[in-house]
Design an enzyme around this catalytic site. Structure first.
Site, PDB file in Angstrom:
ATOM      1  N   SER A   1      14.246  63.348  22.437  1.00  0.00           N
ATOM      2  CA  SER A   1      15.214  62.613  21.628  1.00  0.00           C
ATOM      3  C   SER A   1      14.639  62.418  20.229  1.00  0.00           C
ATOM      4  CB  SER A   1      15.489  61.241  22.261  1.00  0.00           C
ATOM      5  OG  SER A   1      16.091  60.361  21.338  1.00  0.00           O
TER       6      SER A   1
ATOM      7  N   TYR B   1      11.348  53.345  24.237  1.00  0.00           N
ATOM      8  CA  TYR B   1      12.015  54.627  24.431  1.00  0.00           C
ATOM      9  C   TYR B   1      11.384  55.684  23.527  1.00  0.00           C
ATOM     10  CZ  TYR B   1      15.825  58.066  24.635  1.00  0.00           C
ATOM     11  OH  TYR B   1      16.565  59.213  24.792  1.00  0.00           O
TER      12      TYR B   1
ATOM     13  N   LYS C   1       9.324  59.286  24.507  1.00  0.00           N
ATOM     14  CA  LYS C   1       9.690  60.610  24.023  1.00  0.00           C
ATOM     15  C   LYS C   1       8.569  61.230  23.183  1.00  0.00           C
ATOM     16  CE  LYS C   1      13.613  60.787  26.082  1.00  0.00           C
ATOM     17  NZ  LYS C   1      13.697  61.620  27.310  1.00  0.00           N
TER      18      LYS C   1
END
Length: 272
Positions: free
Chosen positions: A158, A177, A181
């Site tokens: 992402s 998050y 990633k």
């Protein structure tokens, strides 16, 4: 769904693909794209049947979609937060179709919470599913790939993995998050260098913003972001290209789907 049939003699004929997070959204689309080029697809997630999740989409529907188009697919329900489930997933996938040629690490579980409020339990769960599970599954499939002379691993990342830039704005709690990633991308390039001589390609596809049930539940598409939404076919096509390319020339890449396809000069195929 487009009225398209699977090409059973396609470029992926004879290959076995395992896709995680495959009950809906990006994972389902990747399963469809690989299957329509002849791969035997094993779809995995926690949601096998209707009622297993509050979100739409099930493994049963993913497999049925492929079967109705003439493809071969099976599903295995598994919780990638559990080491025993990861090991069972590989064992059962190989028992169904044979050794894994293509591994697509797509599964994710995400919480958007500011760092100062982030619970340890949820932090560990995100790291387990988004970082250690791809690491562990890769460990499990690499020996077989090496024995057969090659393979393909594609990890789904992402733009959240990029560093925030000035001027900073108070975010919505995406730091963890982004950590996951970023770690996944560094794992990808490191592993690519380790298995290069084994003819195993390891790459990342970064989807950008895609209209999926998971994105909807987090409210990521709004008036400010709606113009950046990318068709899901772009991600599925990028994965297919990285899962079928020459491991010696197409490995260790961190690719954003649309510019990658422009580089190759291809347009995304409609999905079965």
């Amino acid at each position: 769904m487009a009225d398209i049939r699977v090409n059973s003699d396609g470029p992926l004929k004879g290959r076995v693909a395992l896709v995680t997070g495959a009950s809906r959204g990006i994972g389902e689309a990747i399963c469809a794209r690989l299957a329509q080029e002849g791969a035997k697809v094993v779809a995995s997630a926690r949601t096998a049947e209707s009622g297993d999740s509050r979100l739409p989409g099930t493994l049963t529907e993913t497999v049925d979609r492929i079967g109705k188009a003439g493809g071969q697919a099976a599903f295995i329900k598994a919780d990638l937060a559990l080491a025993a489930d990861r090991e069972r997933l590989i064992q059962e996938a190989e028992a169904k179709f044979g050794p894994i040629d293509i591994l697509v690490n797509n599964a994710a579980i995400t919480y958007f919470i500011p760092v100062e409020e982030f619970p340890e339990k949820r932090f560990k769960l995100m790291m387990e599913v988004q970082v250690y599970a791809p690491f562990h599954l890769s460990q499990l499939v690499i020996p077989g790939m090496r024995e057969r002379g090659g393979g393909w691993i594609v990890n789904i990342s992402s733009p959240a993995g990029l560093h925030p830039k000035m001027p900073f704005q108070r975010g919505r709690g995406g730091t963890v998050y982004g950590m996951c990633k970023a770690a996944l991308e560094r794992f990808t390039t490191g592993l690519a260098s380790e298995v290069y001589d084994d003819n195993i390609a390891v790459n990342v596809v970064s989807p950008g913003l895609v209209d999926t049930p998971g994105v909807a539940v987090h409210g990521l598409i709004n008036e400010n972001s709606k113009d950046r939404v990318q068709p899901i076919e772009y991600i599925a096509e990028a994965v297919y290209r990285l899962a079928s390319g020459d491991p010696k020339s197409m490995t260790g890449r961190i690719d954003y789907a649309e510019p990658f396809l422009k580089e190759l000069g291809v347009k995304p195929a409609e999905l079965v």
